[in-house]
Design an enzyme around this catalytic site. Structure first.
Site, mmCIF file in Angstrom:
data_model
loop_
_atom_site.group_PDB
_atom_site.id
_atom_site.type_symbol
_atom_site.label_atom_id
_atom_site.label_comp_id
_atom_site.label_asym_id
_atom_site.label_seq_id
_atom_site.Cartn_x
_atom_site.Cartn_y
_atom_site.Cartn_z
ATOM 1 N N LYS A 84 3.419 6.275 -5.071
ATOM 2 C CA LYS A 84 1.966 6.703 -4.673
ATOM 3 C C LYS A 84 1.508 8.175 -4.812
ATOM 4 O O LYS A 84 2.134 8.968 -4.134
ATOM 5 C CB LYS A 84 1.657 6.124 -3.273
ATOM 6 N N LYS A 139 -3.579 -8.882 -9.153
ATOM 7 C CA LYS A 139 -3.120 -9.426 -7.736
ATOM 8 C C LYS A 139 -3.866 -10.388 -7.340
ATOM 9 O O LYS A 139 -4.912 -10.848 -7.448
ATOM 10 C CB LYS A 139 -3.355 -8.353 -6.822
#
Length: 327
Positions: free
Chosen positions: A150, A246
């Protein structure tokens, strides 16, 4: 045959904290949907996401609106037009898949005409932090085949270099979570290329995708926040090399399978990702992820406590769900 629908909000503590460019959290809050019929019950899980203006309360309210139709026998295909894409529809859709599996005595993969699922290599997420802290995380997990890192700050170069030095043999996916700008895009691309990064996920804010056509992209780029459903795909061609599918964005496995097939036709590579949720939320995504180029289904590994039974993880592999969990 009479159907009933139940919903619940559950909270699962995260091991430590989970940090991205938009903030940190220490708890995964999920909504579960249970649909019972004829002595069988199917269950699905979703993770509401504030980035998409979702909360556990708003998701519960969305499901409550559709309750009469679900209890009257609404099917998965009709659900696509009865609910908008998003977390609420995901919970309902996956519960309907699970219910159909239980009532028919067949696995979901068979009902969907998919091959029997195999173990998959999944990424493991490194939270955003200062370069030294991220390097420490990366070193701890350097035995894994694939790390998802991240980032999304004005100075990601030091973080990228630190992680690469700490995990020299890992494949690395960088997830900027819309954190880069036109001013630093080219610089960060160059740093990624030098560090041997495999994939960069959503570098720019959704809606600013056109900038990707004006710069050299030495590392493949994957859309996440910029892609939610099948209709979003054509506008991404030429800008992105891959799409992150997703279930909480597409609104369930039914739409996700359609989106995966449509992306293949457009020569877009597939990444199957997740929110931070339990094994119940990951289980349907394992079917979707068969054959995907990139898999990021590590949600349960980030929790201090998962469901029982949960998915089985062996090193970097995640194994298909057992029927007692889902499907």
């Amino acid at each position: 045959m009479t159907r009933s629908l139940e919903t619940a909000i559950e909270h699962f503590p995260i091991a430590g904290s989970f940090t991205i460019s938009r903030g940190s959290k220490t708890t995964a809050s999920v909504v579960t949907c249970r649909i019972a019929e004829g002595g069988f019950a199917g269950i699905g899980e979703c993770v509401p996401y504030g980035r998409y203006d979702e909360t556990v309360d708003s998701v519960m309210a969305e499901i409550e609106v559709i309750r009469p139709k679900i209890e009257a026998g609404l099917g998965r295909n009709d659900l696509l037009s009865a609910m908008k894409a998003g977390a609420a529809r995901n919970a309902v859709d996956c519960a309907l898949w699970d219910l159909e599996a239980k009532t028919s005595g067949k696995h979901v993969f068979a009902i969907a005409n998919l091959g029997e699922p195999q173990p998959l290599t999944t990424a493991y997420t490194i939270s955003l932090g200062e370069p030294e802290a991220m390097a420490s995380q990366a070193a701890h997990y350097a035995h894994r085949a694939l790390l998802k890192v991240k980032i999304g700050t004005a100075d990601d170069a030091s973080r990228i270099r630190a992680v690469r030095a700490a995990a020299p043999d890992c494949a690395i996916i960088l997830d900027a979570n819309e954190g880069w700008t036109e001013a630093n895009l080219t610089h960060h691309f160059a740093v990624c290329a030098k560090a041997g990064v495999t994939l960069i996920e959503q570098p720019l804010p959704a809606g600013h995708d056109g900038l990707l056509a004006s710069v050299s992209r030495p590392v493949p780029v994957c859309a996440d926040e910029s892609v939610h459903k099948t209709e979003d795909l054509p506008k991404l061609v030429g800008l992105y090399d891959a799409v992150n599918i997703k279930l909480d964005k597409t609104g369930g496995l039914t739409e996700a399978l359609r989106m995966r097939d449509a992306a293949r036709v457009l020569n877009l590579k597939i990444m199957v990702g997740c929110m931070v949720g339990t094994s119940l939320g990951m289980a349907p995504a394992i079917l979707l992820a068969q054959g995907a180029e990139f898999v990021d289904l590590d949600g349960p590994l980030l929790l201090a406590r998962d469901r029982e039974p949960g998915l089985r993880y062996e090193a970097s592999l995640v194994l298909p769900p057992i029927p007692a969990l889902w499907g």
